[in-house]
Design a protein around this motif. Sequence first.
Motif, short mmCIF file in Angstrom:
data_model
loop_
_atom_site.label_atom_id
_atom_site.label_comp_id
_atom_site.label_asym_id
_atom_site.label_seq_id
_atom_site.Cartn_x
_atom_site.Cartn_y
_atom_site.Cartn_z
N UNK A 264 0.75 -1.11 -0.07
CA UNK A 264 0.05 -0.08 0.17
C UNK A 264 0.76 1.40 0.02
N UNK A 265 1.96 1.25 0.66
CA UNK A 265 2.74 2.33 0.93
C UNK A 265 4.11 2.17 -0.15
N UNK A 266 4.30 2.88 -1.19
CA UNK A 266 5.57 2.67 -1.93
C UNK A 266 6.79 3.26 -1.28
N UNK A 267 7.84 2.67 -1.66
CA UNK A 267 9.26 2.78 -0.92
C UNK A 267 9.35 4.46 -1.34
N UNK A 268 9.75 5.10 -0.19
CA UNK A 268 10.16 6.61 -0.41
C UNK A 268 11.04 6.95 0.99
N UNK A 269 11.62 8.21 1.12
CA UNK A 269 12.52 8.55 2.30
C UNK A 269 11.85 7.88 3.42
N UNK A 270 10.62 8.00 3.65
CA UNK A 270 9.66 7.80 4.92
C UNK A 270 10.03 6.14 5.30
N UNK A 271 9.62 5.43 4.19
CA UNK A 271 9.93 4.04 4.47
C UNK A 271 11.15 3.12 4.37
N UNK A 272 12.21 3.96 4.04
CA UNK A 272 13.54 3.24 3.68
C UNK A 272 14.43 3.55 4.79
N UNK A 273 14.99 2.27 5.15
CA UNK A 273 15.68 2.28 6.41
C UNK A 273 17.14 1.90 5.95
N UNK A 274 18.35 2.22 6.85
CA UNK A 274 19.65 2.22 6.39
C UNK A 274 20.37 0.90 6.15
N UNK A 275 20.15 -0.21 7.19
CA UNK A 275 21.06 -1.00 7.24
C UNK A 275 20.99 -2.13 6.11
N UNK A 276 21.84 -2.52 5.43
CA UNK A 276 21.75 -3.31 4.16
C UNK A 276 22.12 -4.96 4.48
N UNK A 277 21.77 -5.60 3.79
CA UNK A 277 21.66 -7.27 4.24
C UNK A 277 23.21 -7.51 4.37
N UNK A 278 23.89 -6.82 3.29
CA UNK A 278 25.31 -7.25 3.62
C UNK A 278 25.93 -7.07 4.99
N UNK A 279 25.55 -5.73 5.50
CA UNK A 279 25.95 -5.40 6.91
C UNK A 279 25.50 -6.40 7.88
N UNK A 280 23.94 -6.56 7.86
CA UNK A 280 23.76 -7.49 8.72
C UNK A 280 24.35 -9.09 8.80
N UNK A 281 24.47 -9.50 7.66
CA UNK A 281 25.33 -10.85 7.53
C UNK A 281 26.57 -10.67 7.96
N UNK A 282 27.54 -9.64 7.88
CA UNK A 282 28.67 -9.41 8.54
C UNK A 282 28.78 -9.39 10.13
N UNK A 283 27.62 -8.68 10.76
CA UNK A 283 27.48 -8.15 11.86
C UNK A 283 26.84 -9.39 12.62
N UNK A 284 25.99 -10.16 12.04
CA UNK A 284 25.16 -11.00 12.89
C UNK A 284 25.05 -12.41 12.47
N UNK A 285 24.92 -12.72 11.03
CA UNK A 285 24.76 -14.00 10.55
C UNK A 285 26.00 -14.78 10.84
N UNK A 286 27.12 -14.18 10.48
CA UNK A 286 28.37 -14.76 10.57
C UNK A 286 28.53 -15.40 11.88
N UNK A 287 28.26 -14.80 12.90
CA UNK A 287 28.57 -14.99 14.21
C UNK A 287 27.49 -16.41 14.61
N UNK A 288 26.45 -16.49 13.99
CA UNK A 288 25.36 -17.39 14.12
C UNK A 288 25.66 -18.64 13.58
N UNK A 289 26.42 -18.48 12.62
CA UNK A 289 26.88 -19.65 11.59
C UNK A 289 28.26 -20.46 12.62
#
Length: 289
Positions: A264-289
């Motif tokens: 219903x709501x398109x992507x815009x500056x209001x709905x876009x957040x900063x953390x990328x999947x690459x960053x999250x994988x490095x910070x969290x998923x690698x440790x979980x593995x």
Amino acid sequence: MRIAVTTPNGNVGRHLTRMLVRAGVRPLLLTRHPDQLSDELRGHVEVARADSWDRKEVVAATRGVDAVYWVDPTSASEDPMADYARATEAIVAAVEDNRIAKVVFQSSVGAEKRHGAGEIDGLAATEVALDALGIDVAHLRCGYFFTNLILQIEALRTGRIETALPLDAPMGWVAPRDIAEVAAMVLLDCSWRRRRVQAVHGPEDLTWAQVGEILTGELGREVVVESVPDEAMYQQYLAAGMPPALASAVLGMTTGLRDGFVPEQPRSVMSTTPTTLRTWVRDELVQAL
């Protein structure tokens, strides 16, 4: 303002709790397991034991509260829609009995459909019930959590993930920490009134094929993503121990948002957040593995 936070040990709640503390708020944490809270938080929060499916416990725990961050608990039962209905009844009763003025609700992209999106239909019902109260209510329509990949940790270790979605279908992927940041800002912002819908789409729309490429690059091992038929995915859920109704509801979140669905709501500056999947994988998923 006295703010209550449900699921404070959850993917979003654990970040939101600390953000509110840093903002100078002493949040009231509603949890079934107070003993699981970290010791470092205990001097900065209030704690009430409450099961979010239990109307009486939620009403009792939220007396004197001005605002609530509400999460419908994840169901693992044979009747997930009944669990969502119980959670909805609990927050509605708390608002009505305790005259709570503001609720920020952790909903999902797809709740705008109202019907036909599996478990998300339960969130849609909560939205509708909260809207009927005439209070200040914000629905955070969140994209697909990065942390859902942790649920497939064994598959990741084998280098093969399966999905019922087409590999070239883009959708919003989002870090739970970013959802918490949006939630904190909405809770602390006193300028808005009545009903508000806030999409949280993450930094960019990604296809499963792109997710596989990112995982391969960041993990240093090949990760293949394969699209499988709905029935095969349903059987996997049953094999994992889900009751049939729950397996259908979980699968419905995919099939209901698969063919031609547009948020219903398109992507815009209001709905876009900063953390990328690459960053999250490095910070969290690698440790979980």
